[in-house]
Enzyme design. Structure first.
Site, short mmCIF file in Angstrom:
data_model
loop_
_atom_site.label_atom_id
_atom_site.label_comp_id
_atom_site.label_asym_id
_atom_site.label_seq_id
_atom_site.Cartn_x
_atom_site.Cartn_y
_atom_site.Cartn_z
N PRO A 1 0.82 -1.32 0.11
CA PRO A 1 0.10 -0.18 -0.05
C PRO A 1 0.91 1.13 -0.12
CG PRO A 1 -0.63 -1.43 1.78
CD PRO A 1 0.54 -1.82 1.26
N SER B 1 1.95 5.39 0.37
CA SER B 1 1.85 6.66 1.32
C SER B 1 1.48 6.06 2.60
CB SER B 1 0.84 7.64 0.78
OG SER B 1 1.21 7.93 -0.52
N CYS B 2 1.71 5.13 3.29
CA CYS B 2 1.38 4.82 4.49
C CYS B 2 2.74 4.31 5.53
CB CYS B 2 0.33 4.05 4.50
SG CYS B 2 0.60 2.33 3.78
N LEU C 1 5.22 2.33 4.70
CA LEU C 1 5.91 1.11 4.46
C LEU C 1 7.01 1.08 3.34
CD1 LEU C 1 2.45 -1.08 4.28
CD2 LEU C 1 3.97 -0.85 6.26
N GLY C 2 7.32 2.08 3.03
CA GLY C 2 8.29 2.15 1.95
C GLY C 2 7.98 1.87 0.75
N SER D 1 8.01 3.54 -2.15
CA SER D 1 8.70 4.26 -3.01
C SER D 1 10.06 3.68 -2.97
CB SER D 1 8.58 5.63 -2.97
OG SER D 1 8.74 6.15 -1.63
N ALA D 2 10.51 3.39 -1.79
CA ALA D 2 12.03 3.07 -1.51
C ALA D 2 12.15 1.66 -2.08
CB ALA D 2 12.36 3.10 -0.27
N SER D 3 10.95 0.71 -1.94
CA SER D 3 10.92 -0.71 -2.47
C SER D 3 11.20 -0.67 -4.05
CB SER D 3 9.64 -1.34 -2.23
OG SER D 3 9.73 -2.72 -2.43
N ASP E 1 13.94 3.75 5.14
CA ASP E 1 13.45 3.14 4.12
C ASP E 1 14.54 2.27 3.16
OD1 ASP E 1 11.27 4.03 5.40
OD2 ASP E 1 10.26 4.63 3.50
#
Ligand code: MEV
Length: 311
Positions: A103, A105-106, A108-109, A111-113, A154
């Site tokens: 998911p 913007s919450c 959990l990173g 975008s980094a993933s 992240d």
């Protein structure tokens, strides 16, 4: 070639970490995948979940301004910075297909993933293996370039995997008994609700609280204890205790609190993870009561992901 990349949760210490205290982050098996394949003369990016595509000529990529490309910005910036770092002038093109279960913007990173997955995919495509330290550093520069400001939490946790302590924006891997203990834990990451406030806004609100430092010291004591426990019951209680302290920072919401209550009652413990103002809760599962836990959670309008640590 397909690269599968984890996401992350903060187990303890969000917000405290902004003030030089520790945070403990864990890489989890809620993943994104980046597939890369050869294509003549073009670079094509497909964001499968959003049904969006972008085509570029090979000579465009190295001078591109990623911020102008909306949802493609992290991926484009990761490609550009990786090619520049490896000093590659692309002669062969490629197609990249991105999918993600994380998911957005919450906390959990997500975008980094995708950033780390893209860096790995591009470097491996050109048969140029990068060390984790190089990948983490590149990932951090991508987040900084795209967001203007970034934390190493992240990109480092997602690169090095397992458990990391973050302090003063420096990551340190935690191995040994603590990592082994967490390897045997089962978690639920629950996406409770869309975040109503941005991280920066929440950080600014916390900054105004006079008593914040007392809370951060309490959170630091929780981390001391958590690093030594060997019982899931104790660990869960410490998670819930961290949540109680986060509530006093006014970053929780009624729905987050409801899910944390369910997680503490029918699991070993629970807390919000990330900046707050909505977003996700992490629950430590009591395997003997998982059915009851899921039954209670399913009464809420939420998304539930079963997770474990990845190393
Ligand atoms: C956000 O996921 C966690 C915060 O501690 C901010 C940060 O560490 O940059 C609130």
């Amino acid at each position: 070639m397909i690269v599968e990349t984890p996401s992350k949760v903060i187990l303890f210490g969000e917000h405290a970490v902004v003030y030089g205290y520790r945070a403990i982050a864990m890489a989890i098996d809620l993943t994104s995948t980046v597939e890369i394949k050869r294509l003549d003369n073009k670079i094509v990016l497909n964001l499968n979940d959003l049904n969006k595509s972008l085509r570029l000529n090979l000579d465009e990529i190295k001078d591109i301004e990623p911020k102008n490309f909306g949802d493609f910005k992290y991926c484009l910036c990761a490609i550009k910075n990786t090619l520049n770092y490896l000093d590659i002038e692309p002669k062969i093109g490629f197609e990249i297909n991105i999918s993600s279960k994380i998911p957005v913007s919450c906390g959990l990173g997500s975008s980094a993933s995708i950033t780390i997955g893209t860096i790995k995919a591009v470097s491996e495509f050109y048969s140029r293996e990068l060390k984790d330290d190089e990948i983490a550093k590149l990932g951090y520069t991508v987040e900084k370039e795209v967001q203007g400001k970034a934390s190493v939490t992240d990109t480092s946790t997602i690169t090095y995997r397992g458990i990391l302590e973050i302090k003063n924006n420096k990551p340190k891997k935690i191995r040994g008994d603590f990592e082994e203990f967490l390897r045997n834990c089962r978690f639920l990451v629950v996406y409770v609700e869309e975040r109503k406030k941005k991280t920066a806004e929440l950080v600014n609100e916390v900054a105004k609280l006079e008593y914040k430092d007392d809370i951060f010291k309490e959170i630091d004591k929780i981390i001391d204890k958590a690093l030594k426990v060997d019982s899931k019951e104790e660990f869960g209680k410490l998670m819930t205790k961290n949540h109680e302290l986060l509530k006093r920072l006014n970053i929780s919401t009624p729905k987050i609190d409801r899910v944390v209550d369910i997680g503490s009652k029918f699991g070993f413990g629970a807390k919000l993870t990330g900046a707050g103002g909505g977003g996700c809760v992490i629950i430590l599962v009591d395997e003997n009561r998982e059915k009851e836990l899921l039954k209670e959670l399913n009464k809420e309008n939420i998304k539930i992901f079963r997770c474990k640590m990845v190393s």
